[in-house]
Write an enzyme that holds these catalytic residues in place. Structure first.
Site, PDB file in Angstrom:
ATOM      1  N   GLN A 196      -9.605   4.706   4.944  1.00  0.00           N
ATOM      2  CA  GLN A 196     -10.336   4.594   3.643  1.00  0.00           C
ATOM      3  C   GLN A 196     -11.847   4.494   3.786  1.00  0.00           C
ATOM      4  OE1 GLN A 196      -8.133   3.654   0.610  1.00  0.00           O
ATOM      5  NE2 GLN A 196      -6.848   4.793   2.287  1.00  0.00           N
TER       6      GLN A 196
ATOM      7  N   ALA B 197      -7.719  -1.717  -7.130  1.00  0.00           N
ATOM      8  CA  ALA B 197      -7.426  -0.794  -6.017  1.00  0.00           C
ATOM      9  C   ALA B 197      -8.450   0.285  -5.735  1.00  0.00           C
ATOM     10  CB  ALA B 197      -6.003  -0.420  -6.388  1.00  0.00           C
ATOM     11  N   HIS B 198      -8.053   1.110  -4.709  1.00  0.00           N
ATOM     12  CA  HIS B 198      -9.296   1.944  -4.302  1.00  0.00           C
ATOM     13  C   HIS B 198      -9.248   3.143  -5.429  1.00  0.00           C
ATOM     14  CE1 HIS B 198      -5.693   4.254  -1.935  1.00  0.00           C
ATOM     15  NE2 HIS B 198      -5.290   4.008  -3.231  1.00  0.00           N
ATOM     16  N   ASN B 199     -10.561   3.593  -5.309  1.00  0.00           N
ATOM     17  CA  ASN B 199     -11.113   4.676  -6.257  1.00  0.00           C
ATOM     18  C   ASN B 199     -11.076   4.440  -7.907  1.00  0.00           C
ATOM     19  OD1 ASN B 199     -11.120   6.248  -4.070  1.00  0.00           O
ATOM     20  ND2 ASN B 199      -9.018   6.931  -4.159  1.00  0.00           N
TER      21      ASN B 199
END
Length: 355
Positions: free
Chosen positions: A210, A251-253
């Site tokens: 990540q 969460a990511h993005n």
């Protein structure tokens, strides 16, 4: 103590009545005293407001008309701050009074703090006990970092931001001005990214590095124990003025727009984009890779599994979610479902008996 005239001028409210004294702060309708201010923004509390002992009330013009026509048994001599939006005026006035009672974190570095020699920490900052600040970190003026918090390498925190105890901020995180981050929050942990590599005989989940960041804009507040994951390759972004409650997972993005509010225990899956001015209720959850239009309202415990493209809509329901009005109609039918079932059984029985 500020006078009624001073407060009315500062908060652009019309003043009705006279008060011979100043005010010490705000209080609920049922507890306010003659030297305190309360507010009325809900028709359900009109009667309670008429009987309140508050020395001043923040009201709308229509509520003022009601209260003057219905003085109540208390018949307190009070003043009224008449505002277009009483609740917002109350919030701003509460900020004004709270500043006098806010803890002031004196500038300085506690001797137990561990700060890398390459970090930039202006003299106006407050660094509490056992704080860790990594290499290349840059702090703006008047940043306060309280005890046991950790700021990892190359992170940037802009001026006047307050970080409460035991916050973990991972590397390369960007935090804007005047942000507030409450205890236990974790900003910039790895997103949940794994690629499957399985065969008939076994396999594994392959971790995807990540490498993105978390970017938090100005005037954001993040609640206790909330987690915001760093992006996989691009950034996770929180827009200016957004307020996030406790125990929220982002969460990511994910991209959250400006001036959103997200209540406790909501969860937003990876790569979903939330528009501006959205309201997300507690424990609402979003599938990944969705786009949510501006000014969308999502009720608590609602599951959103498809994108919302039309701005300004209100969605409710565990599964499937639907427009709030449709959900209310279906909920009413559901409450009467047993009676409908009994009636259908009776009709079927009568039909079979030939009556």
């Amino acid at each position: 103590m500020p006078t009624a005239i001073e407060l009315a001028e500062q908060f652009q409210a019309s003043l009705v009545g006279e008060a011979p004294h100043g005010f010490t702060g705000l209080a609920p309708l049922e507890r306010a005293q003659s030297n305190q201010i309360s507010f009325l923004s809900n028709l359900l509390y009109r009667q309670q407001a008429s009987e309140s002992a508050a020395g001043a009330l923040i009201v709308s013009q229509s509520d003022l008309d009601f209260l003057q026509a219905n003085p109540g048994a208390n018949s307190v001599k009070r003043v009224y701050f008449v505002a277009k939006n009483p609740y917002t005026t109350f919030a701003r006035m509460a900020q004004y009074f709270a500043k006098a009672n806010d803890p002031i974190y004196a500038s300085g570095i506690h001797p137990s703090a561990v700060i890398d020699s390459t970090a930039i920490v202006p003299p106006s900052c407050h660094i509490g006990p056992f704080v860790q600040i990594g290499a290349g970190v840059k702090l703006g003026e008047r940043v306060s970092i309280l005890g046991n918090s950790s700021i990892a390498k190359d992170s940037v925190i802009a001026s006047d931001t307050l970080i409460y105890p035991s916050v973990s901020i991972y590397h390369n995180t960007q935090i804007g001005e005047r942000c507030i981050i409450h205890s236990g929050a974790v900003i910039g942990a790895d997103g949940f990214g794994f690629a499957p590599d399985f065969s008939a005989t076994g396999g594994e989940w392959v971790k995807i590095p990540q490498t993105g960041r978390v970017v938090i804009s100005n005037d954001v507040e993040i609640g206790a124990s909330t987690t915001i994951d760093r992006g996989a390759m691009s950034d996770t972004v929180i827009g200016a003025g957004t307020k996030i409650d406790n125990q929220v997972q982002i969460a990511h993005n994910v991209i959250v727009g400006s001036c959103c509010v997200i209540a406790g225990c909501a969860a937003i899956s990876g790569s979903t984009k939330i528009g501006n001015f959205c309201i997300i209720g507690g424990a609402a959850n979003f599938a990944g890779h969705l786009t949510i239009a501006d000014r969308t309202t999502v009720s608590g415990n609602t599951s959103i599994i498809r994108s919302i493209t039309e701005p300004g809509q209100h969605f409710t329901g565990v599964y499937p979610s639907m427009l709030h009005g449709a959900w209310e109609k279906n909920a009413a039918i559901l409450r009467g479902l047993d009676k409908i079932r009994q009636r259908l059984r009776l009709l079927d029985k009568n039909k079979n008996s030939g009556s």
